[in-house]
Design a protein around this motif. Structure first.
Motif, PDB file in Angstrom:
ATOM      1  N   TRP A 365       0.842  -1.191   0.000  1.00 18.43           N
ATOM      2  CA  TRP A 365       0.000   0.000   0.000  1.00 18.43           C
ATOM      3  C   TRP A 365       0.876   1.240   0.000  1.00 18.43           C
ATOM      4  CZ3 TRP A 365       0.485   3.303   4.200  1.00 18.43           C
ATOM      5  CH2 TRP A 365       1.148   2.769   5.315  1.00 18.43           C
ATOM      6  N   VAL A 367       0.577   5.904   0.191  1.00 20.80           N
ATOM      7  CA  VAL A 367      -0.163   7.147   0.347  1.00 20.80           C
ATOM      8  C   VAL A 367       0.432   8.169  -0.619  1.00 20.80           C
ATOM      9  CG1 VAL A 367      -0.763   9.026   1.909  1.00 20.80           C
ATOM     10  CG2 VAL A 367      -0.743   6.679   2.738  1.00 20.80           C
ATOM     11  N   MET A 380      -5.073   7.102  -0.411  1.00 17.78           N
ATOM     12  CA  MET A 380      -4.455   5.845  -0.006  1.00 17.78           C
ATOM     13  C   MET A 380      -4.918   4.752  -0.969  1.00 17.78           C
ATOM     14  SD  MET A 380      -4.835   3.681   3.537  1.00 17.78           S
ATOM     15  CE  MET A 380      -3.909   4.881   4.469  1.00 17.78           C
ATOM     16  N   SER A 417      -8.517   2.935  -4.423  1.00 18.46           N
ATOM     17  CA  SER A 417      -7.959   4.003  -3.603  1.00 18.46           C
ATOM     18  C   SER A 417      -9.066   4.688  -2.834  1.00 18.46           C
ATOM     19  CB  SER A 417      -7.207   5.015  -4.463  1.00 18.46           C
ATOM     20  OG  SER A 417      -8.094   5.613  -5.393  1.00 18.46           O
TER      21      SER A 417
END
Length: 553
Positions: A365, A367, A380, A417
């Motif tokens: 993952w 950001v 995110m 996202s």
């Protein structure tokens, strides 16, 4: 004075050399049995079935007849590398008329008892009765590092009149034995390392004469397990040398050598014994199981922990992640593969850190932050279904920790996202976004800190267009129009000039000094008019034209 100092140094060296030579075992030509002067003793065969013990006389019940019993090892040699060990037994005996001799026996586990019997002649014992006599024998063979039980008795054997003890023979760690006793001769190994070709060049010296010699590489554990690199040096070869390739310079990788005889002792040297950093390689990660594994290649006591790498280089241990390892494989399950998550190894007072996800190949993952017209848009995204804890915090100059007042749980679906609509507090100085994955056992806490922004402009999911996207294309179009206009103007000007030259060529050829206006006049003239048979030409001047009209009237 200088000569005197030199003589003292030479004498000191000579004395040290002599002392070094004397550190070896005593040599004997052949074994023998000796008794005190005047006492004749001889060795008699051992009893196949020893007789039972007798009740001792009165003079032997008060004290033992044996005094100052000593045991030691001597060496008997038939050549430079053909020496054997002998056990020397020595005792002081209080001789009486009831003692006819001495029995000396050695016992080892799994072996038969070996006894030496020394008997005194009748005349000599009668002559020396009541005196202390010495008996010494060095004809009992022993092996290096052998532990034997000793039993000393009188002849005849009296019940309870015995001496027992234990003796441990010197081992092959003795330099004297390693050079001269075949059971201890291992050869000497020296080596050179070629790290570019990953080869070890090994030389062998002081090997057992008239025998071939084995060389191999092995990993030293409980036993030294071979790695495949093995060679046999023939006894006929003048240069006892071999090349052994290796794959990794592990601290437990050793060179092992031994003579080609049954149960030959072995010598072992480990060229990379200080290269502990090589052990911290071989970390593997299973992305499906989210399992981080590492297996110790050499037996070393080490503490393994997961930690989070900070910007200042310090790796802070994650809670409940420390493990003590010595041999087995270790696996951490449910691990979030983030670039800041590392594995720390501590052996003794040293520590090493390895970050298997630093290349971001397994990052699940991320950001992303975009700055739009004075505020920041935070998104995110995740490659898997995951749940996160998201909160705002403020950093202080006193502590690197970021204090969070309120956190929110955010779920992100696979390959999608989520917009993080953050309140105006993010625009404060030292404000950060703190994120941690919740659906795993081991995860780092990631902080994203932002610049100061305009809190009056709210955060929104819609994208705000920047004026740059309008100004730049408009400027490009305007520049193109200006350039095209200039080009067309230049072409039109050239075209007009060429046309003028074609129509007024005579004027230009006859009167080069006339102005351009004079050359243009003929083009403005009209056909002549008839008035009473008189031709009156039109004049370009207004006055002349009016005059012509009047005449025609």
């Amino acid at each position: 004075m200088i000569l005197w100092v030199a003589l003292l140094m030479m004498s000191h060296c000579c004395l040290n050399g002599a002392a070094a030579e004397n550190m070896g075992l005593e040599r004997i030509q052949k074994c023998s049995t000796t008794c005190s002067q005047g006492l004749r003793c001889k060795t008699t065969p051992n009893y196949l079935f020893p007789p039972p013990c007798q009740n001792p006389p009165v003079n032997l019940t008060t004290s033992s007849p044996f005094h100052n019993i000593s045991l030691s090892t001597v060496m008997s040699c038939e050549g430079r590398q053909r020496c054997s060990l002998q056990l020397r037994f020595k005792t002081v005996l209080q001789l009486t008329e009831s003692i006819h001799g001495v029995s000396f026996c050695t016992m080892t586990p799994g072996m038969l008892t070996d006894c030496q019997i020394f008997s005194f002649t009748k005349k000599s014992r009668e002559r020396m009765s009541g005196l202390q006599v010495e008996v010494e024998d060095d004809c009992t063979n022993i092996s290096p590092n052998q532990r034997v039980q000793i039993l000393v008795k009188t002849l005849p054997t009296y019940c309870g009149i015995t001496w027992t003890g234990t003796y441990h023979a010197p081992g092959c760690t003795s330099e004297d034995l390693r050079r001269h006793v075949p059971e201890c001769i291992t050869g000497r190994l020296s080596y050179d390392v070629n790290p570019e070709r990953k080869e070890l060049s090994v030389n062998v010296t002081d090997m057992l004469e008239d025998h071939d010699y084995h060389l191999r590489l092995c990993l030293n554990n409980f036993i030294c397990a071979g790695t495949g690199a093995h060679t046999l040096i023939k006894k006929e070869e003048p240069m006892k040398r071999a090349i052994l390739p290796y794959s990794r310079p592990l601290p437990c990788l050793c060179i092992e050598g031994w003579s080609a005889v049954t149960d030959a002792p072995r010598v072992r040297v480990c060229p990379f014994k200080d290269r502990l950093e090589e052990l911290w390689l071989g970390i593997t990660f299973d992305p499906l199981e989210e399992a981080l594994s590492w297996e110790l290649a050499c037996p070393v006591a080490v503490v393994v922990a997961l930690c989070q790498q900070r910007k200042d280089g310090i790796c802070v241990d994650l809670p409940h992640s420390s493990r003590n390892v010595s041999r087995e494989k270790i696996t951490f399950t449910k691990v979030d593969p983030h670039p800041q998550l590392c594995m720390k190894f501590t052996a003794g007072s040293q520590s090493w850190t390895r970050c298997p996800f630093a290349d971001e190949r397994f990052q699940a993952w991320e950001v992303t932050v975009t700055r739009q017209q004075g505020h920041e848009e935070v998104k995110m995204s995740s490659k898997i279904n995951a749940t996160f804890s998201v909160g705002l915090c403020e950093q202080s100059a006193v502590s690197p920790m970021c204090q969070t007042n309120e956190t929110h749980s955010v779920h992100v679906e696979k390959h999608k996202s989520v917009d993080l609509n953050l309140p105006g507090e993010l625009c404060k100085v030292n404000s950060c976004l703190q994120i941690k994955r919740l659906d795993v056992k081991f995860a780092v806490t990631v902080m994203h800190c932002y610049d100061q922004c305009d809190p009056s402009i709210p955060f929104t999911k819609q994208v705000t267009w920047d004026l740059t996207w309008f100004i730049v294309p408009a400027g490009v179009c305007l520049s193109g129009i200006i350039i095209v206009t200039l080009v067309l103007h230049a072409v039109l000007t050239v075209y007009k000039r060429r046309k003028q030259k074609g129509n007024g060529g005579d004027c230009s050829s006859e009167m080069h000094t006339e102005s351009t206006l004079d050359c243009v006049v003929p083009t403005l003239q009209t056909h002549p008019a008839r008035h009473g048979g008189v031709l009156i030409p039109d004049s370009p001047q207004r006055g002349n034209t009016e005059k012509a009209n009047l005449l025609s009237d």
